[in-house]
Design a protein around this motif. Structure first.
Motif, PDB file in Angstrom:
ATOM      1  N   THR A 220      -7.264   7.088  -1.531  1.00  0.00           N
ATOM      2  CA  THR A 220      -6.548   6.993  -2.803  1.00  0.00           C
ATOM      3  C   THR A 220      -5.200   7.673  -2.630  1.00  0.00           C
ATOM      4  O   THR A 220      -5.001   8.844  -2.972  1.00  0.00           O
ATOM      5  N   ARG A 221      -4.259   6.926  -2.065  1.00  0.00           N
ATOM      6  CA  ARG A 221      -2.934   7.428  -1.714  1.00  0.00           C
ATOM      7  C   ARG A 221      -1.954   6.271  -1.864  1.00  0.00           C
ATOM      8  O   ARG A 221      -2.288   5.125  -1.568  1.00  0.00           O
ATOM      9  N   ILE A 222      -0.743   6.555  -2.310  1.00  0.00           N
ATOM     10  CA  ILE A 222       0.203   5.481  -2.603  1.00  0.00           C
ATOM     11  C   ILE A 222       0.519   4.653  -1.360  1.00  0.00           C
ATOM     12  O   ILE A 222       0.621   3.419  -1.437  1.00  0.00           O
ATOM     13  N   LEU A 223       0.654   5.268  -0.197  1.00  0.00           N
ATOM     14  CA  LEU A 223       0.946   4.512   1.016  1.00  0.00           C
ATOM     15  C   LEU A 223      -0.190   3.560   1.348  1.00  0.00           C
ATOM     16  O   LEU A 223       0.032   2.381   1.645  1.00  0.00           O
ATOM     17  N   ASP A 224      -1.429   4.048   1.282  1.00  0.00           N
ATOM     18  CA  ASP A 224      -2.587   3.210   1.603  1.00  0.00           C
ATOM     19  C   ASP A 224      -2.739   2.088   0.572  1.00  0.00           C
ATOM     20  O   ASP A 224      -3.081   0.952   0.930  1.00  0.00           O
ATOM     21  N   LEU A 225      -2.494   2.408  -0.698  1.00  0.00           N
ATOM     22  CA  LEU A 225      -2.550   1.383  -1.728  1.00  0.00           C
ATOM     23  C   LEU A 225      -1.519   0.290  -1.459  1.00  0.00           C
ATOM     24  O   LEU A 225      -1.822  -0.903  -1.555  1.00  0.00           O
ATOM     25  N   CYS A 226      -0.300   0.689  -1.107  1.00  0.00           N
ATOM     26  CA  CYS A 226       0.753  -0.288  -0.835  1.00  0.00           C
ATOM     27  C   CYS A 226       0.413  -1.175   0.366  1.00  0.00           C
ATOM     28  O   CYS A 226       0.695  -2.378   0.365  1.00  0.00           O
ATOM     29  N   LYS A 227      -0.200  -0.581   1.387  1.00  0.00           N
ATOM     30  CA  LYS A 227      -0.604  -1.377   2.551  1.00  0.00           C
ATOM     31  C   LYS A 227      -1.586  -2.469   2.145  1.00  0.00           C
ATOM     32  O   LYS A 227      -1.478  -3.622   2.581  1.00  0.00           O
ATOM     33  N   GLU A 228      -2.552  -2.108   1.294  1.00  0.00           N
ATOM     34  CA  GLU A 228      -3.551  -3.085   0.871  1.00  0.00           C
ATOM     35  C   GLU A 228      -2.944  -4.129  -0.069  1.00  0.00           C
ATOM     36  O   GLU A 228      -3.228  -5.326   0.058  1.00  0.00           O
ATOM     37  N   LEU A 229      -2.115  -3.690  -0.993  1.00  0.00           N
ATOM     38  CA  LEU A 229      -1.464  -4.643  -1.896  1.00  0.00           C
ATOM     39  C   LEU A 229      -0.570  -5.599  -1.123  1.00  0.00           C
ATOM     40  O   LEU A 229      -0.438  -6.772  -1.477  1.00  0.00           O
ATOM     41  N   GLY A 230       0.049  -5.092  -0.058  1.00  0.00           N
ATOM     42  CA  GLY A 230       0.926  -5.921   0.757  1.00  0.00           C
ATOM     43  C   GLY A 230       0.214  -7.060   1.446  1.00  0.00           C
ATOM     44  O   GLY A 230       0.862  -8.016   1.911  1.00  0.00           O
ATOM     45  N   GLU A 231      -1.118  -6.999   1.540  1.00  0.00           N
ATOM     46  CA  GLU A 231      -1.894  -8.066   2.163  1.00  0.00           C
ATOM     47  C   GLU A 231      -2.200  -9.207   1.203  1.00  0.00           C
ATOM     48  O   GLU A 231      -2.752 -10.227   1.618  1.00  0.00           O
ATOM     49  N   LEU A 232      -1.849  -9.060  -0.075  1.00  0.00           N
ATOM     50  CA  LEU A 232      -2.204 -10.069  -1.070  1.00  0.00           C
ATOM     51  C   LEU A 232      -1.232 -11.251  -1.093  1.00  0.00           C
ATOM     52  O   LEU A 232      -1.529 -12.279  -1.701  1.00  0.00           O
ATOM     53  N   GLY A 233      -0.068 -11.099  -0.467  1.00  0.00           N
ATOM     54  CA  GLY A 233       0.905 -12.184  -0.487  1.00  0.00           C
ATOM     55  C   GLY A 233       1.638 -12.315  -1.809  1.00  0.00           C
ATOM     56  O   GLY A 233       2.166 -13.384  -2.130  1.00  0.00           O
ATOM     57  N   LEU A 234       1.688 -11.242  -2.587  1.00  0.00           N
ATOM     58  CA  LEU A 234       2.397 -11.223  -3.870  1.00  0.00           C
ATOM     59  C   LEU A 234       3.684 -10.419  -3.750  1.00  0.00           C
ATOM     60  O   LEU A 234       3.867  -9.662  -2.798  1.00  0.00           O
ATOM     61  N   TRP A 235       4.556 -10.564  -4.744  1.00  0.00           N
ATOM     62  CA  TRP A 235       5.678  -9.651  -4.870  1.00  0.00           C
ATOM     63  C   TRP A 235       5.125  -8.338  -5.452  1.00  0.00           C
ATOM     64  O   TRP A 235       4.623  -8.322  -6.573  1.00  0.00           O
ATOM     65  N   ILE A 236       5.230  -7.253  -4.705  1.00  0.00           N
ATOM     66  CA  ILE A 236       4.754  -5.937  -5.151  1.00  0.00           C
ATOM     67  C   ILE A 236       5.968  -5.053  -5.392  1.00  0.00           C
ATOM     68  O   ILE A 236       6.741  -4.774  -4.480  1.00  0.00           O
ATOM     69  N   ARG A 237       6.131  -4.600  -6.636  1.00  0.00           N
ATOM     70  CA  ARG A 237       7.322  -3.836  -7.033  1.00  0.00           C
ATOM     71  C   ARG A 237       6.890  -2.451  -7.520  1.00  0.00           C
ATOM     72  O   ARG A 237       6.000  -2.338  -8.360  1.00  0.00           O
ATOM     73  N   LEU A 238       7.526  -1.400  -7.007  1.00  0.00           N
ATOM     74  CA  LEU A 238       7.138  -0.027  -7.313  1.00  0.00           C
ATOM     75  C   LEU A 238       8.079   0.610  -8.333  1.00  0.00           C
ATOM     76  O   LEU A 238       9.303   0.617  -8.146  1.00  0.00           O
ATOM     77  N   HIS A 239       7.491   1.178  -9.372  1.00  0.00           N
ATOM     78  CA  HIS A 239       8.260   1.868 -10.416  1.00  0.00           C
ATOM     79  C   HIS A 239       7.876   3.341 -10.483  1.00  0.00           C
ATOM     80  O   HIS A 239       6.763   3.729 -10.126  1.00  0.00           O
ATOM     81  N   TYR A 240       8.834   4.160 -10.984  1.00  0.00           N
ATOM     82  CA  TYR A 240       8.611   5.587 -11.241  1.00  0.00           C
ATOM     83  C   TYR A 240       8.178   6.337  -9.987  1.00  0.00           C
ATOM     84  O   TYR A 240       7.229   7.113  -9.996  1.00  0.00           O
ATOM     85  N   MET A 241       8.902   6.099  -8.890  1.00  0.00           N
ATOM     86  CA  MET A 241       8.607   6.752  -7.613  1.00  0.00           C
ATOM     87  C   MET A 241       9.474   7.993  -7.467  1.00  0.00           C
ATOM     88  O   MET A 241      10.694   7.895  -7.255  1.00  0.00           O
ATOM     89  N   TYR A 242       8.884   9.176  -7.586  1.00  0.00           N
ATOM     90  CA  TYR A 242       9.623  10.406  -7.331  1.00  0.00           C
ATOM     91  C   TYR A 242       9.960  10.479  -5.837  1.00  0.00           C
ATOM     92  O   TYR A 242       9.163  10.038  -5.000  1.00  0.00           O
TER      93      TYR A 242
END
Length: 448
Positions: A220-242
């Motif tokens: 449960t970490r933003i990097l790991d989440l992004c890696k998995e979301l990146g496999e979906l073939g969607l546009w993944i857009r990140l908001h409110y990133m400190y």
């Protein structure tokens, strides 16, 4: 047959509140309630409120009173329901919102359902086939918000979000990924990942391991989440990133094309003294270095941010410092608010409160500087071919409206796309940029 009970819904505030509204609507629809779009057709109305800026508070109160006037049976939920005066008494009282059926705070879904059941009993039996697996959405079918956590551990002096929504509570990563997969199956092409502090995702859980439906272990970490979301073939857009150091690794994913090269980083100001008074990170030189490092890692990166002008005690020279930072940082997308003295915010007790006209004038000057920066940065895209997602089909002149990877819906710019074919919302096409305005682009669809 008995008449199906009907519920109207008014949703105010930010995308995080919109996700809460979608959650409530999905549950009620699954119980057999009919959702309607007008006061006169509804048996009762739920108003999901915003309690952050004073203007938003006023709009929410107006929406409640309008629903009371037009319908008369109103349940209030959301941030304004949790807002309190300085003495600890609830902000919403019988004087402000008379005769409402009940008031709940943000995320208190069970209390909302209890009120609905009390004043408008549910039909017999659940009807899960009445709702899509991904739930009901208030966004267009081709994009959706994916809320990964609730609350915030920061104590910024201008903000009362922690008072309204509590400390950081991250959703299990397996649950988030299941929702993302369901949204993809429903036809969503773009996911906006949102929370109060997206970079901090998982910190409260000490990055605990969770499992996907396939049994894969994921932290449960933003990097790991992004890696998995990146496999979906969607546009993944990140908001409110400190701008934490580990965001560098997320930018690396962007450079590899796994997620969109887009970062929404809430900086708020640039002058060290003002940032300290805001209780924000105050080393702006390190922030500049980080921005430069991100652009070296991912040259196509779009950086969006928000700022506050006219914070209590802000001098003219400190405001000029902010403008100088803006010119040096060359941020792509920027919003600015004139400081709003929200009741309950610690900043209201700081000395040097500025008159309304000064705060507004500084905001206008800020946006004039950013308009020039934006126009110059957009002009560099003339002649390039951009991936564009279509939001509105072409009009009678053959011009559709879309967004590039650099543009989030409703808060950033758009691109006017001339096409000889037929484009529908959710289509992703290649567009050659031919001209630009202050914040928007103009182009023609090409087959490349």
């Amino acid at each position: 047959m008995p008449r199906i009970p009907r519920v109207g819904f008014v949703s105010m505030g930010c995308p995080k509140a919109l996700v809460d509204s979608e959650h409530i609507m999905t549950q009620l629809r699954s119980e057999g309630y009919e959702l309607v779009g007008s006061y006169e057709d509804a048996d009762l109305v739920i108003v999901n409120t915003c309690g952050f800026l004073n203007e938003a508070v006023a709009e929410s109160v107006e929406a409640i009173n309008e629903a009371l006037h037009e319908n008369g049976r109103v349940i209030v939920t959301g941030c304004l329901g949790a807002k309190k005066h300085l003495d600890g008494t609830p902000y919403l009282t019988d004087e402000i919102c008379p005769n409402v059926l009940g008031i709940t705070g943000p995320g208190e879904f069970d209390k909302v359902y209890e009120l609905v059941h009390r004043y408008l009993p549910a039909p017999h039996g659940p009807y899960m086939d009445l709702v899509p697996q991904a739930g009901l959405k208030l966004t267009p079918p081709h994009y959706a918000y994916l809320k990964i956590s609730e609350g915030c551990n920061h104590r910024c002096t201008f903000c009362i979000i922690p008072q309204l929504r509590g400390k950081l509570v991250s959703r299990p990563v397996g649950e988030v990924l299941r929702e993302a997969e369901l949204l993809k199956e429903s036809g969503v092409k773009e996911l906006m990942v949102i929370s109060q502090d997206t970079s901090a995702y998982g910190m409260d859980k000490r990055y605990a391991i969770d499992f996907t439906d396939s049994g894969k272990a994921v932290q449960t970490r933003i990097l790991d989440l992004c890696k998995e979301l990146g496999e979906l073939g969607l546009w993944i857009r990140l908001h409110y990133m400190y701008p934490y150091p580990h965001v560098d690794a997320v930018v690396q994913l962007m450079s590899e094309g796994k997620i969109l090269p887009y970062l929404d980083v809430p900086l708020q100001h640039a002058h060290p003294r003002v940032l300290k008074a805001m209780k924000r990170p105050g080393d702006i030189e390190k922030t500049l270095e980080r921005i430069q490092a991100w652009r070296r890692i991912c040259p196509d990166l779009t950086i969006r941010s928000t700022f506050i002008a006219g914070f209590p005690g802000e001098t003219e020279s400190e405001f000029q410092y902010l403008l100088d930072f803006l010119k040096e940082a060359q941020l792509d997308r920027v919003g600015c608010f004139a400081y709003s003295p929200i009741e309950g915010a610690a900043a209201n007790d700081l000395p040097g409160a500025l008159p309304d006209e000064v705060r507004e004038e500084r905001r206008d000057r800020f946006m004039q500087v950013q308009a020039d920066i934006s126009a110059q940065r957009l002009a560099r895209k003339i002649g390039t071919v951009q991936k564009v997602i279509i939001d509105e089909p072409e009009d009678e002149d053959g011009v559709a409206i879309g967004r590039t990877t650099a543009d989030a819906p409703e808060i950033d710019g758009i691109i006017y796309v001339t096409t000889d074919g037929h484009l529908k919302p959710g289509d992703i096409v290649n567009v050659k940029v031919t001209a630009n305005q202050e914040y928007d682009l103009i182009g023609r669809q090409v087959n490349e």
